[in-house]
Design an enzyme around this catalytic site. Structure first.
Site, short mmCIF file in Angstrom:
data_model
loop_
_atom_site.label_atom_id
_atom_site.label_comp_id
_atom_site.label_asym_id
_atom_site.label_seq_id
_atom_site.Cartn_x
_atom_site.Cartn_y
_atom_site.Cartn_z
N ILE A 72 14.44 36.83 52.03
CA ILE A 72 15.65 35.53 52.99
C ILE A 72 15.22 34.63 52.44
O ILE A 72 13.92 34.07 52.20
CB ILE A 72 15.85 35.64 54.21
CG1 ILE A 72 17.10 34.76 55.05
CG2 ILE A 72 14.23 35.03 54.50
CD1 ILE A 72 16.71 34.67 56.57
N SER A 73 16.43 33.14 51.70
CA SER A 73 15.80 32.28 51.04
C SER A 73 15.99 31.26 52.37
O SER A 73 16.04 30.90 53.09
CB SER A 73 17.33 32.29 50.13
OG SER A 73 17.36 32.90 48.92
#
Length: 226
Positions: A72-73
């Site tokens: 997940i960024s």
């Protein structure tokens, strides 16, 4: 003048203050100034989009693993890329790389017309179930090769890629509406890539702006290397 569009936007009180602090510390003032984007990031519960053993780190400004060699960024990048799309309420947006579903949930705060594709079947199923359980009912999901886009729902006002492509995928250019915007990382996997904003002019020409250096997991799929 277009009437205001209304749609369901779930709200969560748990860890709300941490979300507000995340926006204040990591996002606002670092070039992300769009009010709708900032408010979206205050509202979407990032801790519910990461594995349970990572939830204590959910509001730190860094990427986190979500399994299957995916991440997940970091919140800042999510906010920055969302702002670059320049989404208006009611526009149609395609996301390539659903992952945990966090980016799609952010987009669904801006428009109810969110379409997202995930190539890793288990991640796609998990995200679909997560959207359903959390109340993000307007998001349309698909498990498949995002390189091909989603022609049944094209054209799109905006397209966002959350994995690095070798080059700008031609099928996605074709599915971008004239006047539309695409945001994507381009470059070799394992190295620093360049975040691009691509505009398709009304007469079909492609204009590219180079933005931040970034590091994303590589885009996969049978068409990526062909």
């Amino acid at each position: 003048m277009q009437d205001t569009i209304e749609w369901e936007k779930p709200r969560f009180s748990e860890r709300r203050e941490e979300r507000y602090q995340m926006v204040k510390r990591a996002i606002k003032g670092r070039g992300v100034t769009d009010k709708a984007t900032l408010e979206a990031m205050r509202q979407v519960p990032r801790h519910l989009f990461v594995p349970e053993d990572r939830r204590s780190n959910a509001y730190e400004n860094r990427p986190l693993p979500i399994g299957y060699q995916q991440t997940i960024s970091q919140p800042y990048i999510v906010g920055y890329m969302t702002q670059l799309l320049e989404l208006d309420e009611g526009e149609k947006v395609l996301e390539i790389g659903t992952g945990s579903g966090y980016q799609a949930a952010i987009l669904s705060e801006l428009t109810p017309y969110v379409f997202t594709i995930e190539i890793v079947e288990e991640l796609g199923k998990q995200a679909r179930e997560r959207f359903e359980s959390l109340g993000y009912h307007t998001i349309e999901t698909k498990i498949g090769d995002g390189y091909k886009g989603w022609p049944e729902h094209a054209p799109f006002d905006a397209i966002i890629l959350t994995a690095a492509a070798d080059d700008i995928p031609e099928p996605l250019i074709e599915q971008l509406k004239p006047g539309g915007v695409m945001v994507l990382p381009v470059g070799d996997s394992g190295l620093t890539q360049r975040l691009l904003r691509v505009r398709k002019t009304e007469d079909g020409k492609i204009e590219t702006e180079r933005k931040l250096p970034v590091r994303f997991v590589p885009m996969t799929g049978i068409d990526q290397k062909n």
